[in-house]
Motif scaffolding. Structure first.
Motif, PDB file in Angstrom:
ATOM      1  N   GLU A 113      32.545 -38.832  20.256  1.00  0.00           N
ATOM      2  CA  GLU A 113      32.474 -39.956  20.923  1.00  0.00           C
ATOM      3  C   GLU A 113      32.068 -40.866  19.909  1.00  0.00           C
ATOM      4  O   GLU A 113      32.650 -42.131  19.687  1.00  0.00           O
ATOM      5  CB  GLU A 113      32.114 -40.251  22.289  1.00  0.00           C
ATOM      6  N   ALA A 114      30.774 -40.553  19.279  1.00  0.00           N
ATOM      7  CA  ALA A 114      30.109 -41.369  18.119  1.00  0.00           C
ATOM      8  C   ALA A 114      31.279 -41.773  16.951  1.00  0.00           C
ATOM      9  O   ALA A 114      31.547 -43.014  16.630  1.00  0.00           O
ATOM     10  CB  ALA A 114      28.763 -40.754  17.573  1.00  0.00           C
ATOM     11  N   ALA A 115      32.070 -40.654  16.720  1.00  0.00           N
ATOM     12  CA  ALA A 115      32.922 -40.655  15.622  1.00  0.00           C
ATOM     13  C   ALA A 115      34.095 -41.780  16.108  1.00  0.00           C
ATOM     14  O   ALA A 115      34.737 -42.503  15.250  1.00  0.00           O
ATOM     15  CB  ALA A 115      33.528 -39.378  15.165  1.00  0.00           C
ATOM     16  N   HIS A 116      34.455 -41.637  17.283  1.00  0.00           N
ATOM     17  CA  HIS A 116      35.538 -42.247  17.895  1.00  0.00           C
ATOM     18  C   HIS A 116      35.156 -43.496  17.827  1.00  0.00           C
ATOM     19  O   HIS A 116      35.928 -44.615  17.481  1.00  0.00           O
ATOM     20  CB  HIS A 116      35.711 -41.842  19.172  1.00  0.00           C
ATOM     21  N   SER A 117      33.948 -44.113  18.270  1.00  0.00           N
ATOM     22  CA  SER A 117      33.492 -45.708  18.229  1.00  0.00           C
ATOM     23  C   SER A 117      33.289 -46.106  16.707  1.00  0.00           C
ATOM     24  O   SER A 117      33.725 -47.275  16.682  1.00  0.00           O
ATOM     25  CB  SER A 117      32.179 -45.645  18.865  1.00  0.00           C
ATOM     26  N   VAL A 118      33.014 -45.201  15.701  1.00  0.00           N
ATOM     27  CA  VAL A 118      32.634 -45.722  14.210  1.00  0.00           C
ATOM     28  C   VAL A 118      34.203 -46.083  13.879  1.00  0.00           C
ATOM     29  O   VAL A 118      34.480 -47.114  13.286  1.00  0.00           O
ATOM     30  CB  VAL A 118      32.216 -44.623  13.631  1.00  0.00           C
ATOM     31  N   ALA A 119      35.255 -45.307  14.142  1.00  0.00           N
ATOM     32  CA  ALA A 119      36.704 -45.476  13.879  1.00  0.00           C
ATOM     33  C   ALA A 119      37.116 -46.624  14.475  1.00  0.00           C
ATOM     34  O   ALA A 119      37.781 -47.495  13.853  1.00  0.00           O
ATOM     35  CB  ALA A 119      37.570 -44.252  14.281  1.00  0.00           C
ATOM     36  N   ASP A 120      36.959 -46.919  15.621  1.00  0.00           N
ATOM     37  CA  ASP A 120      37.350 -48.269  16.239  1.00  0.00           C
ATOM     38  C   ASP A 120      36.736 -49.244  15.725  1.00  0.00           C
ATOM     39  O   ASP A 120      37.405 -50.358  15.592  1.00  0.00           O
ATOM     40  CB  ASP A 120      36.896 -48.172  17.788  1.00  0.00           C
ATOM     41  N   SER A 121      35.527 -49.058  15.130  1.00  0.00           N
ATOM     42  CA  SER A 121      34.582 -50.449  14.506  1.00  0.00           C
ATOM     43  C   SER A 121      35.576 -50.971  13.443  1.00  0.00           C
ATOM     44  O   SER A 121      35.675 -51.843  13.207  1.00  0.00           O
ATOM     45  CB  SER A 121      33.346 -50.018  14.360  1.00  0.00           C
ATOM     46  N   LEU A 122      35.786 -49.667  12.489  1.00  0.00           N
ATOM     47  CA  LEU A 122      36.396 -50.235  11.242  1.00  0.00           C
ATOM     48  C   LEU A 122      37.992 -50.728  11.615  1.00  0.00           C
ATOM     49  O   LEU A 122      38.352 -51.597  10.726  1.00  0.00           O
ATOM     50  CB  LEU A 122      36.546 -48.913  10.292  1.00  0.00           C
ATOM     51  N   ASN A 123      38.478 -49.995  12.347  1.00  0.00           N
ATOM     52  CA  ASN A 123      39.745 -50.581  12.673  1.00  0.00           C
ATOM     53  C   ASN A 123      39.798 -52.001  13.162  1.00  0.00           C
ATOM     54  O   ASN A 123      40.783 -52.807  12.759  1.00  0.00           O
ATOM     55  CB  ASN A 123      40.657 -49.615  13.830  1.00  0.00           C
ATOM     56  N   GLU A 124      38.931 -52.448  13.924  1.00  0.00           N
ATOM     57  CA  GLU A 124      38.612 -53.743  14.236  1.00  0.00           C
ATOM     58  C   GLU A 124      38.649 -54.711  13.162  1.00  0.00           C
ATOM     59  O   GLU A 124      38.967 -55.782  13.223  1.00  0.00           O
ATOM     60  CB  GLU A 124      37.733 -53.852  15.400  1.00  0.00           C
ATOM     61  N   ILE A 125      37.911 -54.143  12.076  1.00  0.00           N
ATOM     62  CA  ILE A 125      37.695 -54.872  11.012  1.00  0.00           C
ATOM     63  C   ILE A 125      39.089 -55.280  10.450  1.00  0.00           C
ATOM     64  O   ILE A 125      39.576 -56.200   9.775  1.00  0.00           O
ATOM     65  CB  ILE A 125      36.746 -54.193   9.962  1.00  0.00           C
ATOM     66  N   PHE A 126      39.928 -54.079  10.035  1.00  0.00           N
ATOM     67  CA  PHE A 126      41.309 -54.171   9.579  1.00  0.00           C
ATOM     68  C   PHE A 126      42.284 -55.115  10.428  1.00  0.00           C
ATOM     69  O   PHE A 126      42.786 -55.932   9.994  1.00  0.00           O
ATOM     70  CB  PHE A 126      42.199 -52.756   9.860  1.00  0.00           C
ATOM     71  N   LEU A 127      41.901 -54.981  11.946  1.00  0.00           N
ATOM     72  CA  LEU A 127      42.581 -55.986  12.648  1.00  0.00           C
ATOM     73  C   LEU A 127      42.399 -57.442  12.382  1.00  0.00           C
ATOM     74  O   LEU A 127      43.204 -58.352  12.417  1.00  0.00           O
ATOM     75  CB  LEU A 127      42.644 -55.759  13.967  1.00  0.00           C
ATOM     76  N   LEU A 128      41.080 -57.804  12.179  1.00  0.00           N
ATOM     77  CA  LEU A 128      40.617 -59.112  11.891  1.00  0.00           C
ATOM     78  C   LEU A 128      41.291 -59.435  10.533  1.00  0.00           C
ATOM     79  O   LEU A 128      41.737 -60.765  10.338  1.00  0.00           O
ATOM     80  CB  LEU A 128      39.210 -59.187  11.674  1.00  0.00           C
ATOM     81  N   ALA A 129      41.257 -58.667   9.651  1.00  0.00           N
ATOM     82  CA  ALA A 129      41.870 -58.895   8.194  1.00  0.00           C
ATOM     83  C   ALA A 129      43.539 -59.235   8.572  1.00  0.00           C
ATOM     84  O   ALA A 129      43.971 -60.202   7.888  1.00  0.00           O
ATOM     85  CB  ALA A 129      41.620 -57.807   7.337  1.00  0.00           C
TER      86      ALA A 129
END
Length: 335
Positions: free
Chosen positions: A52-68
């Motif tokens: 679940e920690a890896a899941h949340s890290v992946a989601d955090s990076l993905n949200e940076i992609f979405l902001l871009a």
């Protein structure tokens, strides 16, 4: 070619601001939760919690992609990209899907397999702390999901709200996170009760399978949009009906549409005009039809009409034209 850029940009930018807030809320929640899950996972030695920690890290990076994606897709058209940068939204959403698959899904599978092979160190106090962390994560992810669903409803419900790949990705991530936390809590609780690590390993594998499935669905949708997806059937039907209703158009030979961004569509139509129109009249009719299309379908920012001539079309069917080949018809030109 006509458009209503000034009128259409404001609603689009307003929706983008709301989506940006939704993404920032999800990013803040995921960053805090990722740290808490990682600490709890190492303390408890829990593979499900580490997944679940890896899941949340992946989601955090993905949200940076979405902001871009939100920032870059609104750049105005230029000489290098005459149809604008709208498809950047789809590109960054594709990267987010790849991130979910690689960082979240693959790591969760790895944790599940390792737990089955080597077991996991049990720590009752650590597991209690881990369950507390997951309970807090469940509430935080649920709040973020409710925020995203509220925006979806505000933008016309599931059909219209989920057209935005950035918002669609946030909803998918938050929904998956709520399910993933539930799997992890169930696996940890059953491990504590039975002493069998297989429950927690199965929870990690279930989280991995869930993430891979979501990544596949998001990636497939982003791929279709990047390749060049046609406008929805309802919009295409309205354009075709408008063209057929024009008294100067004898027939609509072909109609092509392609989404060039979230709220922009390219329209190209090949039409056969009634005989007897001079060149000046043809130009007036073309301008009027283009304006009518943009009023009827506001997202049709670029409209091209290829006007064919009846005499040329009839000549194309003659034996002489057939001998000359398809090039004799001149139908690849545009107006």
């Amino acid at each position: 070619m006509t458009g209503t850029d000034g009128e259409e940009k404001q609603p689009g930018r307003k929706a983008d601001r709301k989506t940006r807030v939704t993404v920032l809320v999800a990013l803040a929640a995921n960053l805090v939760i990722a740290v808490a899950k990682a600490i709890g996972g190492f303390v408890a030695g829990s593979p499900a919690l580490l997944s679940e920690a890896a899941h949340s890290v992946a989601d955090s990076l993905n949200e940076i992609f979405l902001l871009a994606a939100l920032r870059r897709s609104r750049r105005p058209a230029d000489r290098k990209h005459p149809f604008g940068y709208g498809k950047e939204r789809f590109f960054w959403s594709l990267l987010a899907a790849v991130g979910i698959f690689v960082m979240g899904g693959c790591f969760s599978f790895f944790q599940g397999v390792e737990a089955l092979r080597n077991g996991a160190e049990e720590s009752l106090s650590g597991y209690v702390a881990g369950l507390v962390v997951l309970g807090i994560a469940f509430l935080a992810e649920g709040a973020s999901l409710l925020r995203a669903l509220h925006q979806v409803r505000g933008q016309g419900g599931l059909a219209d709200g989920l057209r935005d790949p950035a918002l669609r990705t946030v909803v998918a991530e938050d929904g998956t996170a709520v399910l993933g936390v539930s799997f992890a809590m169930a696996g940890m609780a059953l491990h504590m009760v039975t002493g069998q690590v297989v429950w927690e390993a199965c929870a990690s594998l279930a989280i991995g399978g869930l993430l891979v499935y979501v990544a596949y669905r998001l990636g497939r949708e982003a791929r279709d949009q990047l390749i060049g997806e046609a406008a929805d059937a309802e919009a295409s039907g309205r354009i075709r009906a408008l063209l057929r209703a024009q008294p100067e158009i004898d027939s609509v030979e072909a109609l092509f549409t392609m989404k060039t961004g979230l709220d922009s569509t390219l329209v190209a139509a090949r039409v056969d005009l009634v005989p007897g129109l001079d060149s000046e009249r043809v130009e007036e009719v073309s301008v009027r039809i283009k304006r009518s299309i943009t009023r009827t379908v506001p997202e049709a920012g670029e409209v091209f009409l290829d006007v064919t001539d009846r005499s040329e079309r009839e000549a194309a069917g003659s034996p002489a034209a057939a001998a000359e080949g398809p090039a004799a018809t001149g139908e690849r030109g545009g107006a």
